[in-house]
Write a protein that holds these residues in place. Sequence first.
Motif, PDB file in Angstrom:
ATOM      1  N   MET A   1      56.395  70.339  38.667  1.00  0.00           N
ATOM      2  CA  MET A   1      55.598  69.346  39.378  1.00  0.00           C
ATOM      3  C   MET A   1      54.250  69.924  39.809  1.00  0.00           C
ATOM      4  N   SER A   2      53.615  70.641  38.881  1.00  0.00           N
ATOM      5  CA  SER A   2      52.326  71.206  39.260  1.00  0.00           C
ATOM      6  C   SER A   2      51.270  70.091  39.247  1.00  0.00           C
ATOM      7  N   GLY A   3      50.201  70.324  40.004  1.00  0.00           N
ATOM      8  CA  GLY A   3      49.102  69.347  40.013  1.00  0.00           C
ATOM      9  C   GLY A   3      49.376  68.153  40.895  1.00  0.00           C
ATOM     10  N   THR A   4      50.353  68.270  41.853  1.00  0.00           N
ATOM     11  CA  THR A   4      50.677  67.110  42.699  1.00  0.00           C
ATOM     12  C   THR A   4      49.528  66.755  43.644  1.00  0.00           C
ATOM     13  N   LYS A   5      48.584  67.669  43.839  1.00  0.00           N
ATOM     14  CA  LYS A   5      47.448  67.325  44.708  1.00  0.00           C
ATOM     15  C   LYS A   5      46.577  66.226  44.076  1.00  0.00           C
ATOM     16  N   TYR A   6      46.802  65.996  42.777  1.00  0.00           N
ATOM     17  CA  TYR A   6      46.052  64.936  42.092  1.00  0.00           C
ATOM     18  C   TYR A   6      46.814  63.612  42.088  1.00  0.00           C
ATOM     19  N   ALA A   7      47.924  63.524  42.880  1.00  0.00           N
ATOM     20  CA  ALA A   7      48.785  62.329  42.836  1.00  0.00           C
ATOM     21  C   ALA A   7      47.998  61.040  43.084  1.00  0.00           C
ATOM     22  N   LYS A   8      47.157  61.039  44.114  1.00  0.00           N
ATOM     23  CA  LYS A   8      46.396  59.825  44.439  1.00  0.00           C
ATOM     24  C   LYS A   8      45.415  59.480  43.302  1.00  0.00           C
ATOM     25  N   ALA A   9      44.732  60.539  42.847  1.00  0.00           N
ATOM     26  CA  ALA A   9      43.740  60.332  41.789  1.00  0.00           C
ATOM     27  C   ALA A   9      44.398  59.800  40.523  1.00  0.00           C
ATOM     28  N   VAL A  10      45.560  60.357  40.182  1.00  0.00           N
ATOM     29  CA  VAL A  10      46.255  59.913  38.964  1.00  0.00           C
ATOM     30  C   VAL A  10      46.729  58.467  39.131  1.00  0.00           C
ATOM     31  N   GLY A  11      47.230  58.133  40.330  1.00  0.00           N
ATOM     32  CA  GLY A  11      47.649  56.759  40.603  1.00  0.00           C
ATOM     33  C   GLY A  11      46.500  55.780  40.382  1.00  0.00           C
ATOM     34  N   ALA A  12      45.338  56.140  40.909  1.00  0.00           N
ATOM     35  CA  ALA A  12      44.157  55.277  40.768  1.00  0.00           C
ATOM     36  C   ALA A  12      43.745  55.148  39.304  1.00  0.00           C
ATOM     37  N   VAL A  13      43.765  56.281  38.600  1.00  0.00           N
ATOM     38  CA  VAL A  13      43.357  56.278  37.192  1.00  0.00           C
ATOM     39  C   VAL A  13      44.320  55.439  36.347  1.00  0.00           C
ATOM     40  N   ARG A  14      45.621  55.561  36.639  1.00  0.00           N
ATOM     41  CA  ARG A  14      46.603  54.766  35.882  1.00  0.00           C
ATOM     42  C   ARG A  14      46.369  53.269  36.109  1.00  0.00           C
ATOM     43  N   ALA A  15      46.011  52.912  37.339  1.00  0.00           N
ATOM     44  CA  ALA A  15      45.732  51.495  37.621  1.00  0.00           C
ATOM     45  C   ALA A  15      44.474  51.045  36.867  1.00  0.00           C
ATOM     46  N   MET A  16      43.493  51.942  36.794  1.00  0.00           N
ATOM     47  CA  MET A  16      42.235  51.578  36.108  1.00  0.00           C
ATOM     48  C   MET A  16      42.424  51.525  34.590  1.00  0.00           C
ATOM     49  N   ALA A  44      36.085  39.465  31.411  1.00  0.00           N
ATOM     50  CA  ALA A  44      37.482  39.037  31.587  1.00  0.00           C
ATOM     51  C   ALA A  44      38.434  40.221  31.635  1.00  0.00           C
ATOM     52  N   LYS A  45      38.030  41.334  31.072  1.00  0.00           N
ATOM     53  CA  LYS A  45      38.887  42.527  30.989  1.00  0.00           C
ATOM     54  C   LYS A  45      38.860  43.341  32.285  1.00  0.00           C
ATOM     55  N   LYS A  46      37.856  43.092  33.114  1.00  0.00           N
ATOM     56  CA  LYS A  46      37.700  43.875  34.350  1.00  0.00           C
ATOM     57  C   LYS A  46      38.817  43.564  35.342  1.00  0.00           C
ATOM     58  N   ASN A  47      39.443  44.611  35.925  1.00  0.00           N
ATOM     59  CA  ASN A  47      40.467  44.338  36.938  1.00  0.00           C
ATOM     60  C   ASN A  47      40.123  44.999  38.273  1.00  0.00           C
ATOM     61  N   THR A  48      38.913  45.526  38.369  1.00  0.00           N
ATOM     62  CA  THR A  48      38.487  46.177  39.601  1.00  0.00           C
ATOM     63  C   THR A  48      37.050  45.806  39.916  1.00  0.00           C
ATOM     64  N   ASP A  49      36.744  45.831  41.192  1.00  0.00           N
ATOM     65  CA  ASP A  49      35.385  45.486  41.594  1.00  0.00           C
ATOM     66  C   ASP A  49      34.410  46.653  41.403  1.00  0.00           C
ATOM     67  N   THR A  50      34.980  47.849  41.235  1.00  0.00           N
ATOM     68  CA  THR A  50      34.115  49.017  41.090  1.00  0.00           C
ATOM     69  C   THR A  50      33.398  48.975  39.746  1.00  0.00           C
TER      70      THR A  50
ATOM     71  N   VAL B  37      46.795  53.799  43.566  1.00  0.00           N
ATOM     72  CA  VAL B  37      46.963  52.544  42.820  1.00  0.00           C
ATOM     73  C   VAL B  37      46.435  51.367  43.644  1.00  0.00           C
ATOM     74  N   VAL B  38      46.825  51.336  44.923  1.00  0.00           N
ATOM     75  CA  VAL B  38      46.448  50.202  45.776  1.00  0.00           C
ATOM     76  C   VAL B  38      44.930  50.151  45.992  1.00  0.00           C
ATOM     77  N   SER B  39      44.289  51.337  46.000  1.00  0.00           N
ATOM     78  CA  SER B  39      42.835  51.346  46.179  1.00  0.00           C
ATOM     79  C   SER B  39      42.135  50.646  45.015  1.00  0.00           C
ATOM     80  N   VAL B  40      42.771  50.645  43.852  1.00  0.00           N
ATOM     81  CA  VAL B  40      42.187  49.962  42.687  1.00  0.00           C
ATOM     82  C   VAL B  40      42.718  48.531  42.585  1.00  0.00           C
ATOM     83  N   ASP B  41      44.038  48.376  42.827  1.00  0.00           N
ATOM     84  CA  ASP B  41      44.659  47.062  42.660  1.00  0.00           C
ATOM     85  C   ASP B  41      45.601  46.770  43.847  1.00  0.00           C
ATOM     86  N   PRO B  42      45.076  46.191  44.924  1.00  0.00           N
ATOM     87  CA  PRO B  42      45.886  45.960  46.134  1.00  0.00           C
ATOM     88  C   PRO B  42      47.098  45.052  45.898  1.00  0.00           C
ATOM     89  N   SER B  43      47.098  44.275  44.831  1.00  0.00           N
ATOM     90  CA  SER B  43      48.222  43.358  44.583  1.00  0.00           C
ATOM     91  C   SER B  43      49.511  44.112  44.247  1.00  0.00           C
TER      92      SER B  43
END
Lengths: 314, 157
Positions: A1-16, A44-50, B37-43
Amino acid sequence: MSGTKYAKAVGAVRAMESSLLSRNDIDQLIAARSQAELNALLAAKKNTDTPQSTLAEVWELVSNYAPDSAGLKILLYRNDFHNLKAVIKAMIHNRDPKLYYIEPSNVSLELLTEAIGKKEYELLPKHMRKTAEEAYELVTETLDGQLSDSLIDRSCLEAMQLDAKRFGGEFMQKYAELTTIAADIKTAYRCSLMKKQYLFIEKAVCGTSEFERETLARASAEGTDAVFALLESSSYSEAAALLKDSPAKFEKWCDDIIVELAETARMQAFGIEPLAAYYIAKEAEIKDIRILTVCKESGTDSTAITERMRKLYV
Amino acid sequence: MSNGIILALIGAALASLLAGIGSAKGVGLVGEAASGVVSVDPSKFSKVLILELLPGTQGLYGFLSSLLILNRIGILGGNAADLTTAQGLGFLAASLPIAIVGLISGIIQGGTAAAGVSITAKKPDHNGKAIIMAAMVETYAILALLVSLLMIVNVAI
């Protein structure tokens, strides 16, 4: 489980990643009859406001999420060294360097201009200092822009390989290696076409474990047939066939091997790799949209556009 | 206060302490991935919340074991039993399965659930699979809890 400090970043990237264009999306874009339809499909493909329509915006987003971006910065080294070339040339020819500066970059235009203008190279990041000084002196002494360009290009690849070993882990090392291989093949091929001497080529190519600098330079000095023969005897024989066919196809291959590397990070739950992969994926996507837009404007037929499309991450 | 009661209290403390640390680390890790994940997609908040809760159970198991020990030795009723050293060691040993397995499984489950957050982020319809994979780790925490409970209720006072 190395690299867990990137957990938030990876979560965000997976959502993007769910907003990245797929092959089906590209096919739809190719089929679009007007620029307005193309823009509507992209919106139409955009799912984020960023905003993520430029690489600078993507980089800002990815680097803000990354708890430590030292390894990721290697992705921008090519831009950094391109900007170094641009600023040196702009200063010598009394032009505005802003016109040639590309983003994203680890070094701001102001810093680069100040460092070169005042010859205060210690202002620059460590990996650029010596190169900046040498390149500036070389171009002012010899007025040979090509010589200083080749010095900067080689230093860029060397810095990428060195820093990938120091900060980047296996993924970034492979990225640096593939980037170097692609750049070295291009340099060797061009030099052979221009019938450059061995001494020039030997200074221009960087070298990797796959293609040693001397071997590649010798083949290049002998001519294009020797370059093709060297490539065919390596694990990159596909590159030789594409290069013989058309330089455009070879350029596409260079981009595709980097995306293929990024694909290896799709299964990784933690670490820097998914972040780097996302940036690479966006880079390919933005390039595809640019090619698509230009082709549409010039009236290129759909088959030709499809052939030029880069491999996608999704 | 006898040596026996001190040993039993150490056991109760370890059950809550170690299992709680495991859960806190696990929940924290999933929380980080979930907030990305929520920061990108709150739903997707409700879907990632389930994954975040999973590593929290070890802490509850440890808390339950501690309560049982405290109850059996009479601390909760304000009338502490006079335990021998052997009896105290019995309670201490009884707390160890949930304390140690709770610590380790909490952290491991956190990693699995955080990886599952990626599944939820990319393919929300497959959220159930991510939950099942993370829940598999729970099996061993439940087994450890059972062993601890059986030992606690069977230490003869």
